[in-house]
Write a protein that holds these residues in place. Structure first.
Motif, mmCIF file in Angstrom:
data_model
loop_
_atom_site.group_PDB
_atom_site.id
_atom_site.type_symbol
_atom_site.label_atom_id
_atom_site.label_comp_id
_atom_site.label_asym_id
_atom_site.label_seq_id
_atom_site.Cartn_x
_atom_site.Cartn_y
_atom_site.Cartn_z
ATOM 1 N N LYS A 134 3.876 10.171 -9.595
ATOM 2 C CA LYS A 134 3.221 10.377 -10.901
ATOM 3 C C LYS A 134 2.512 11.724 -10.952
ATOM 4 O O LYS A 134 2.646 12.473 -11.937
ATOM 5 C CB LYS A 134 2.218 9.248 -11.153
ATOM 6 C CG LYS A 134 1.352 9.444 -12.395
ATOM 7 C CD LYS A 134 0.290 8.377 -12.490
ATOM 8 C CE LYS A 134 -0.597 8.571 -13.722
ATOM 9 N NZ LYS A 134 -1.417 9.790 -13.664
ATOM 10 N N ILE A 135 1.763 12.042 -9.916
ATOM 11 C CA ILE A 135 0.990 13.294 -9.907
ATOM 12 C C ILE A 135 1.924 14.498 -9.861
ATOM 13 O O ILE A 135 1.691 15.505 -10.543
ATOM 14 C CB ILE A 135 0.003 13.293 -8.728
ATOM 15 C CG1 ILE A 135 -1.104 12.277 -8.987
ATOM 16 C CG2 ILE A 135 -0.601 14.690 -8.525
ATOM 17 C CD1 ILE A 135 -2.064 12.095 -7.832
ATOM 18 N N VAL A 136 2.987 14.413 -9.064
ATOM 19 C CA VAL A 136 3.946 15.514 -9.001
ATOM 20 C C VAL A 136 4.582 15.742 -10.364
ATOM 21 O O VAL A 136 4.728 16.896 -10.827
ATOM 22 C CB VAL A 136 5.027 15.228 -7.935
ATOM 23 C CG1 VAL A 136 6.175 16.227 -8.056
ATOM 24 C CG2 VAL A 136 4.422 15.287 -6.539
ATOM 25 N N LEU A 137 4.964 14.677 -11.054
ATOM 26 C CA LEU A 137 5.557 14.808 -12.386
ATOM 27 C C LEU A 137 4.567 15.424 -13.367
ATOM 28 O O LEU A 137 4.942 16.266 -14.191
ATOM 29 C CB LEU A 137 6.026 13.438 -12.888
ATOM 30 C CG LEU A 137 7.254 12.851 -12.188
ATOM 31 C CD1 LEU A 137 7.540 11.445 -12.703
ATOM 32 C CD2 LEU A 137 8.479 13.748 -12.408
ATOM 33 N N THR B 169 4.261 19.174 -12.625
ATOM 34 C CA THR B 169 5.465 19.968 -12.880
ATOM 35 C C THR B 169 5.944 19.898 -14.327
ATOM 36 O O THR B 169 6.533 20.850 -14.841
ATOM 37 C CB THR B 169 6.609 19.523 -11.955
ATOM 38 O OG1 THR B 169 6.853 18.112 -12.130
ATOM 39 C CG2 THR B 169 6.262 19.789 -10.500
ATOM 40 N N GLN B 170 5.693 18.763 -14.992
ATOM 41 C CA GLN B 170 6.212 18.576 -16.350
ATOM 42 C C GLN B 170 5.125 18.481 -17.402
ATOM 43 O O GLN B 170 5.417 18.451 -18.598
ATOM 44 C CB GLN B 170 7.098 17.322 -16.403
ATOM 45 C CG GLN B 170 8.298 17.387 -15.473
ATOM 46 C CD GLN B 170 9.194 16.164 -15.581
ATOM 47 O OE1 GLN B 170 9.082 15.384 -16.526
ATOM 48 N NE2 GLN B 170 10.092 15.991 -14.627
ATOM 49 N N GLY B 171 3.878 18.429 -16.973
ATOM 50 C CA GLY B 171 2.794 18.344 -17.930
ATOM 51 C C GLY B 171 2.444 16.916 -18.289
ATOM 52 O O GLY B 171 3.078 15.965 -17.847
ATOM 53 N N SER B 172 1.425 16.778 -19.117
ATOM 54 C CA SER B 172 0.937 15.456 -19.485
ATOM 55 C C SER B 172 1.700 14.899 -20.678
ATOM 56 O O SER B 172 2.472 15.600 -21.334
ATOM 57 C CB SER B 172 -0.554 15.540 -19.816
ATOM 58 O OG SER B 172 -0.760 16.415 -20.916
ATOM 59 N N GLY C 244 0.810 -1.208 0.000
ATOM 60 C CA GLY C 244 0.000 0.000 0.000
ATOM 61 C C GLY C 244 0.845 1.261 0.000
ATOM 62 O O GLY C 244 0.549 2.225 -0.719
ATOM 63 N N TRP C 245 1.922 1.268 0.807
ATOM 64 C CA TRP C 245 2.815 2.418 0.844
ATOM 65 C C TRP C 245 3.522 2.609 -0.491
ATOM 66 O O TRP C 245 3.684 3.749 -0.965
ATOM 67 C CB TRP C 245 3.849 2.257 1.956
ATOM 68 C CG TRP C 245 3.288 2.358 3.331
ATOM 69 C CD1 TRP C 245 3.122 1.351 4.247
ATOM 70 C CD2 TRP C 245 2.808 3.555 3.965
ATOM 71 N NE1 TRP C 245 2.561 1.832 5.396
ATOM 72 C CE2 TRP C 245 2.361 3.184 5.273
ATOM 73 C CE3 TRP C 245 2.702 4.886 3.576
ATOM 74 C CZ2 TRP C 245 1.838 4.109 6.165
ATOM 75 C CZ3 TRP C 245 2.167 5.804 4.461
ATOM 76 C CH2 TRP C 245 1.741 5.422 5.740
ATOM 77 N N LEU C 246 3.931 1.506 -1.114
ATOM 78 C CA LEU C 246 4.619 1.595 -2.406
ATOM 79 C C LEU C 246 3.685 2.149 -3.474
ATOM 80 O O LEU C 246 4.084 3.008 -4.278
ATOM 81 C CB LEU C 246 5.129 0.213 -2.817
ATOM 82 C CG LEU C 246 6.238 -0.388 -1.943
ATOM 83 C CD1 LEU C 246 6.549 -1.815 -2.384
ATOM 84 C CD2 LEU C 246 7.492 0.472 -2.022
ATOM 85 N N LEU C 247 2.452 1.656 -3.499
ATOM 86 C CA LEU C 247 1.484 2.130 -4.492
ATOM 87 C C LEU C 247 1.158 3.604 -4.276
ATOM 88 O O LEU C 247 1.097 4.383 -5.229
ATOM 89 C CB LEU C 247 0.215 1.287 -4.412
ATOM 90 C CG LEU C 247 0.351 -0.175 -4.831
ATOM 91 C CD1 LEU C 247 -0.909 -0.957 -4.488
ATOM 92 C CD2 LEU C 247 0.654 -0.289 -6.310
ATOM 93 N N ALA D 286 -6.331 15.621 -18.706
ATOM 94 C CA ALA D 286 -6.773 16.515 -17.620
ATOM 95 C C ALA D 286 -6.018 16.161 -16.342
ATOM 96 O O ALA D 286 -6.540 15.474 -15.456
ATOM 97 C CB ALA D 286 -8.272 16.408 -17.410
ATOM 98 N N ILE D 287 -4.782 16.645 -16.231
ATOM 99 C CA ILE D 287 -3.945 16.275 -15.094
ATOM 100 C C ILE D 287 -4.495 16.814 -13.780
ATOM 101 O O ILE D 287 -4.291 16.213 -12.719
ATOM 102 C CB ILE D 287 -2.487 16.745 -15.299
ATOM 103 C CG1 ILE D 287 -2.413 18.258 -15.541
ATOM 104 C CG2 ILE D 287 -1.848 16.007 -16.451
ATOM 105 C CD1 ILE D 287 -0.990 18.790 -15.622
#
Length: 217
Positions: free
Chosen positions: A161-164, A167-170, A151-154, A183-184
């Motif tokens: 993923k969300i931070v990337l 910060t970097q777009g879709s 669970g912690w790993l997931l 739609a990030i």
């Protein structure tokens, strides 16, 4: 209510331990069938059901939930169905039909309301992905509650993923495939809604257990 459940199959390979029993698979199956049916209806369903900011301002409030059920094209639908399949494989033991559908509805509603309130530039939105991010977070938190390290790993992987994305777009490749911008913000809002929903359910369970113990004392 959230109740930790035993996982007798933790040491069995996932391919053997897939949660195929109806009480684990019926919720995701219902959601998949509804999305496929609406896709087959075609453009009339999309026009009527898609999240549309201007339509919402005309009080077409059903779009806050229904927009999550329609898709831009077959590739978009297929990607989200694969995501739904993976969620079922990872966390199906948590997905009693009514619980799963309630979580989907609340994550869909929370995602759409957040888009309306905090992303006014996003006028039109369709797809399961925001709600799926919420369901993913809820399932990962359930794993953690059941003392499963995965669970912690997931959860950590999703945060990265969300931070990337923020910060970097879709991905341009995915946008081209689904014939729409990714739609990030919906992914971010969906994940937050899933975390808040889990927290509220957990606190409700703790409160119920506390008052139950008080009555028995």
């Amino acid at each position: 209510m959230i109740t930790p459940q035993p996982f007798d199959q933790q040491l069995i390979p996932m391919i053997v331990a897939l949660p195929v029993k109806p009480q684990f698979s019926l919720g995701p199956l219902i959601l998949a069938v509804v999305c496929i049916a609406l896709y087959l209806v075609g453009e009339p369903a999309t026009d009527l059901l898609a999240y549309d900011r201007y339509a919402l301002e005309s009080m077409e409030t059903w779009r806050l939930i229904s927009g999550n059920l329609v898709h831009t094209n077959g590739y978009h639908l297929l990607l989200n169905l694969v995501g739904l399949l993976l969620l079922w494989a990872l966390h199906g033991e948590h997905y009693r039909p009514i619980t799963f559908l309630k979580i989907f509805v609340w994550c869909s509603l929370g995602t759409s309301l957040s888009i309306y309130l905090f992303s006014p530039q996003l006028i039109w939105y369709v797809g399961l992905s925001g709600a799926l991010h919420g369901i993913f977070v809820w399932g990962a938190c359930m794993d953690i509650l059941n003392k499963m390290r995965s669970g912690w790993l997931l959860l950590g992987g999703l945060v990265v993923k969300i931070v990337l994305e923020q910060t970097q777009g879709s991905s341009a490749e995915v946008a081209s495939l689904i014939d729409a911008s990714v739609a990030i913000d919906a992914h971010l809002y969906g994940a937050i809604c899933g975390a808040l929903l889990f927290l509220l359910m957990w606190l409700f369970t703790l409160a119920a257990d506390f008052f139950s113990a008080r009555r028995k004392a």
